[in-house]
Design a protein around this motif. Structure first.
Motif, mmCIF file in Angstrom:
data_model
loop_
_atom_site.group_PDB
_atom_site.id
_atom_site.type_symbol
_atom_site.label_atom_id
_atom_site.label_comp_id
_atom_site.label_asym_id
_atom_site.label_seq_id
_atom_site.Cartn_x
_atom_site.Cartn_y
_atom_site.Cartn_z
ATOM 1 N N LEU A 53 0.845 -1.197 0.000
ATOM 2 C CA LEU A 53 0.000 0.000 0.000
ATOM 3 C C LEU A 53 0.880 1.246 0.000
ATOM 4 C CD1 LEU A 53 -2.611 -1.090 2.696
ATOM 5 C CD2 LEU A 53 -2.970 -0.932 0.226
ATOM 6 N N PRO A 54 0.383 2.333 -0.580
ATOM 7 C CA PRO A 54 1.161 3.575 -0.550
ATOM 8 C C PRO A 54 1.322 4.076 0.879
ATOM 9 C CG PRO A 54 -0.763 3.775 -2.002
ATOM 10 C CD PRO A 54 -0.869 2.479 -1.302
ATOM 11 N N ASP A 55 2.439 4.716 1.143
ATOM 12 C CA ASP A 55 2.652 5.354 2.434
ATOM 13 C C ASP A 55 1.589 6.423 2.631
ATOM 14 O OD1 ASP A 55 4.056 7.755 4.044
ATOM 15 O OD2 ASP A 55 4.907 5.821 4.674
ATOM 16 N N ILE A 56 1.092 6.545 3.830
ATOM 17 C CA ILE A 56 0.017 7.491 4.140
ATOM 18 C C ILE A 56 0.370 8.924 3.745
ATOM 19 C CG2 ILE A 56 0.709 7.916 6.530
ATOM 20 C CD1 ILE A 56 -2.889 7.382 5.619
ATOM 21 N N SER A 57 1.644 9.278 3.824
ATOM 22 C CA SER A 57 2.053 10.644 3.478
ATOM 23 C C SER A 57 1.928 10.922 1.977
ATOM 24 C CB SER A 57 3.485 10.911 3.949
ATOM 25 O OG SER A 57 4.387 10.074 3.245
ATOM 26 N N LEU A 58 1.856 9.869 1.157
ATOM 27 C CA LEU A 58 1.738 10.043 -0.287
ATOM 28 C C LEU A 58 0.287 10.184 -0.752
ATOM 29 C CD1 LEU A 58 4.379 7.453 -1.543
ATOM 30 C CD2 LEU A 58 4.586 9.943 -1.498
ATOM 31 N N ILE A 59 -0.651 9.813 0.088
ATOM 32 C CA ILE A 59 -2.064 9.793 -0.313
ATOM 33 C C ILE A 59 -2.539 11.161 -0.821
ATOM 34 C CG2 ILE A 59 -4.434 9.378 0.469
ATOM 35 C CD1 ILE A 59 -2.731 6.810 0.055
ATOM 36 N N PRO A 60 -2.286 12.257 -0.104
ATOM 37 C CA PRO A 60 -2.723 13.561 -0.642
ATOM 38 C C PRO A 60 -2.055 13.910 -1.977
ATOM 39 C CG PRO A 60 -2.186 13.756 1.687
ATOM 40 C CD PRO A 60 -1.719 12.401 1.248
ATOM 41 N N LEU A 61 -0.799 13.539 -2.150
ATOM 42 C CA LEU A 61 -0.092 13.816 -3.400
ATOM 43 C C LEU A 61 -0.690 13.018 -4.557
ATOM 44 C CD1 LEU A 61 3.587 13.705 -2.058
ATOM 45 C CD2 LEU A 61 2.208 15.739 -2.560
ATOM 46 N N ILE A 62 -1.004 11.757 -4.294
ATOM 47 C CA ILE A 62 -1.617 10.901 -5.320
ATOM 48 C C ILE A 62 -2.987 11.447 -5.691
ATOM 49 C CG2 ILE A 62 -2.520 8.586 -5.784
ATOM 50 C CD1 ILE A 62 -0.279 7.533 -3.867
#
Length: 180
Positions: free
Chosen positions: A42-51
């Motif tokens: 899964l993507p790192d939580i910090s990347l979610i807004p960027l994605i």
């Protein structure tokens, strides 16, 4: 519920990016993207807004989450129906009665919603056609929203002479399946 990896893959492919190109934008490896898309990680939580920002979707949409209440789009469609702008025909189908628009903001907003609908449902089309006066603005708004939100360039044209449905104007998407 669709996995976040499958949603990322659909959005990435729809945008026309390779895994490497997408990874580059996030400053991560292509292998990381591959693992997400294959549901191995899964993507790192910090990347979610960027994605989310990169694809022009909400975080809820990225996670395929929907509240059990009307979404903004559903409320907007209800507004358009109640104001007589979106008219459903007996026997199926619908048309946009642009004579009932009260502002250009209506046209721009429904163009944006229509662009989201096209994108969300992976609708393939050749051209967006705007008929008559408001249809010109509507098809332009849809084409602009497709480009601004999703990077999709599309052909569109206008026909100011056509009238249908007793002075009601509409916008038509010529689906590839209907044309060919």
């Amino acid at each position: 519920m669709v996995s976040i990896g499958k949603i990322i893959k659909r959005l990435r492919m729809s945008k026309g990016d390779t895994q490497e190109q997408f990874a580059e934008k996030l400053h991560i490896s292509g292998q990381a993207v591959s693992k997400w898309e294959n549901d191995a990680a899964l993507p790192d939580i910090s990347l979610i807004p960027l994605i989310s920002d990169y694809f022009g979707v909400t975080i809820d949409e990225l996670f395929d989450h929907k509240l059990n209440s009307y979404t903004y789009k559903e409320r907007f469609v209800r507004l358009m129906c109640d104001s007589g702008v979106l008219v459903f025909k007996d026997g199926g189908g619908y048309y946009i009665n642009s004579e009932n628009f009260s502002t250009n903001a209506h046209i721009a907003k429904i163009g944006e919603c229509f662009a989201d609908f096209i994108r969300d449902n992976n609708i393939e089309f050749d051209v967006i056609m705007g008929v008559a006066y408001h249809g010109v603005t509507f098809s332009t708004a849809t084409a602009c929203a497709l480009y601004q939100k999703y990077g999709i360039t599309t052909a569109y044209f206008h026909d100011r002479r056509s009238r249908i449905q007793e002075d009601a104007y509409f916008v038509d998407i010529r689906l590839k399946t209907e044309i060919g």
